[in-house]
Design an enzyme around this catalytic site. Sequence first.
Site, short mmCIF file in Angstrom:
data_model
loop_
_atom_site.label_atom_id
_atom_site.label_comp_id
_atom_site.label_asym_id
_atom_site.label_seq_id
_atom_site.Cartn_x
_atom_site.Cartn_y
_atom_site.Cartn_z
CG HIS B 322 -2.16 -0.86 0.97
ND1 HIS B 322 -2.13 -2.22 1.18
CD2 HIS B 322 -3.40 -0.57 0.54
CE1 HIS B 322 -3.31 -2.72 0.89
NE2 HIS B 322 -4.11 -1.76 0.49
N GLY B 323 1.98 1.24 0.63
CA GLY B 323 2.79 2.45 0.64
C GLY B 323 4.12 2.24 1.32
#
Lengths: 338, 476
Positions: B322-323
């Site tokens: 996701h990041g």
Amino acid sequence: MTEVNLFIFNFDYSQSIEMGFKKLSAVNGYQHLLIKTGAFIILAFIADFFVGGIFHYFYFKQSSGWEYRTKYSIEDTRADVLIFGASRAQQQYNPDYIEKKTGLTCYNTGRDGEPVFYYYGVLQGVLKRYTPKIIILDVENNVFRESQDSYDRLSILLPYYTTHPEMRPVIELRSPFEKLKLQSRVYPFNSMLFKIAIGNTDFNKKRFEDIKGYVPLTGALDEPIRTVDLSKNKYAVDTNKINCYKSFINDCLKANIKLYLVCSPYFFRAVGEDTSMQIAKEIAKERKVDFIDFSKDKLFLSNSKFFDDTIHVNVSGSEIFSNKVADTLLSKINSNAR
Amino acid sequence: MLFNSFHFLFFFLLVTTFYFILPHNKRWLLLLLSSCYFYMAFVPIYICILGFTIVVDYFAGILIENSNGKRRKLFLVCSLVANIGILCVFKYYNFINENLSYLLHGFGRSNPIPYLSILLPIGLSFHTFQAMSYTIEVYRGNQKTERHFGIYALYVMFYPQLVAGPIERPQNLLHQFREHHHFDSDRVFEGLKIMIWGLFKKLVIADRLGVYVNNAYNYVPEQDGMTLLLATVFFSFQVYCDFSGYSDIAIGAAKVMGFDLMANFRRPVLAKSTGEFWKRWHISLSTWFKDYLYFPMGGNRVSIPRWYINLMVVFLISGLWHGANWTYVIWGGINGFYLVFAIMTQKTRDRFNNFVGISKHPKLFLFSQILITFCLITFSRIFFRSRTIGDAFLIIKKILSFNGSPFNGGTSILIYCFFAVFFLLAVELKKEFYRGSFTLSHHPNFWIRNSYYSLLIILIMLLGVFDGGQFIYFQF
């Protein structure tokens, strides 16, 4: 004969019929889609028309609140003196004091957080109806700063798009697709549902005092004065805002309105000058419009108790400031009369 | 080009019209060119990265199919290294470097490796994962190699799902590019309706909640506990509507042209356990991790401690997907822990439920399960939304103080937010528990059905946030 038979038997009938059906169903499919789309558009159009009509009715029927003040400024006021600007206009110029000293009627059209586009739009609406004698435009630091938010805030003027064609050019600055979106009758009232509902009650009258557009601030600042180097505050300027400011001045001059550009008090010692303020002063000078600067007024710089925060005077400060503005106006009027 | 923009509306109408006008054998070219345009509308130069991935995986697919044994594996590894390498450079390089700097600083040394000034290509994680699924499936023998370069490129670049999924599998999507999609007005209408509902979720619910959430989360130190609590609950709904709204628009846009994309959400707010939540949330990613990471590690057919480790690894990697921030890793870790804890305590919880007697009241039991799951997932999202771990802990601390007022930014914002949440819940509850009963969206009467969609459009015009900007999941 054989050749003919071969031709007949070589031709794939089943494929031909299937293709025919497909073509037919495709044509029917398109017709079907067109009919369905047409019916759906009619439904959506009717819903938009009626719901938009209801919102339009209640919007213009409001009797209090921010939207009512905008509507009153554009459609109702006939005051001799009009004050334009953002929060520093709305919360600092008390029309009562100006009326008492000058003997002219006065209304404050200022609205918190609004950029120059808003004042210019409101001015267009006003000039369509009548010509005020005097206009005071409050000019503040950062007034020409580039910001998307300034364009988003033009949503306040959307309800006037159909009824006020003179305001359309400024409203259309909001986005390239604004004209298209405004084909809807509901869209101009986007996010206004509760504001309109409350504006049709007396609730807002209890929430805040509204003296001919002036909204007093009651806090008192308790901090020593700071020194701010405004020349260090670098930012990109928005040419649309500068053009609107120029047009505002030009339209006032064209209508023979006595225009005063006023910079109201700040509670900080400024070193250097803000970029927007420099531009505003230069334009005023070019067009020979009076620019009255209260930002270095010693009375205000030495008294934090006249301020609600460093950029807005409170109710006591407003009384002094409004009287000072009225005195200035009076002396200008008298000198012009002589 | 955002799905919630007029730019996209014109683009979509134009592409769809030409799609049905063109003969079948030319349609792939139209879709490929329009997908290139769609992607280049963000940052044009990044099409080169996408092009590199496509070329590598296209040839990797052919080489894998044409070889045997170790060479087959070698080509797969090369393809995976190329894909993950691109992800690492563009998404994780600065993150790894930053952590290295901290580590070296601890030893009193400075980091000589420079930071890269690069912008993350939009939707990189999505299309990289989709490309990887192709080579893996070819390697496994589940998918035949696509020899047509244009069609393979289209598989990676198909514009409706290019930047935020659903992350498709070749078995589901590739063959659809070769199929002849006849014009079907019912399907077109069905697709448009899915798009309207997606747009409603994005503009009226997600972006409206975003006003409150952003006010709170962007200025954490100034906020009260109650504001942050409400903002956290709203964020749970915001992120769901933002992402599922995007997926709906993607699925609807593809459906109009005759393509069936996989479902990405199945009412996750009504999940009865965290395990069930992951079967309902971002299904295309969850199944990707299940098929390509969890099962290859042994899944649950291993010793119990190893099973727990497998779950934790999958969720930690999912967090990192996701990041490039420790907040996402912690978010993944918390969710992995929920699953492990749920498995470990299953029997104890059953005994407790029997002892308390709640299982004798099915509706109350169901409600409590849904509520507890929602609270657990929402808690983990504090880390998902926070900019730093420090912010996340400050938020938790403030929330636990339960002080202040939730009226952040005015009453009307709050009223709009509650309206948005109640509308969503009403629709979701209806779909979940009263599926066969009265329906407006699929009512047999044309006028009633379309009045409902007209109402949605009116509500979008009336309550939609038109300046809300981009979708949350674009950044991944």
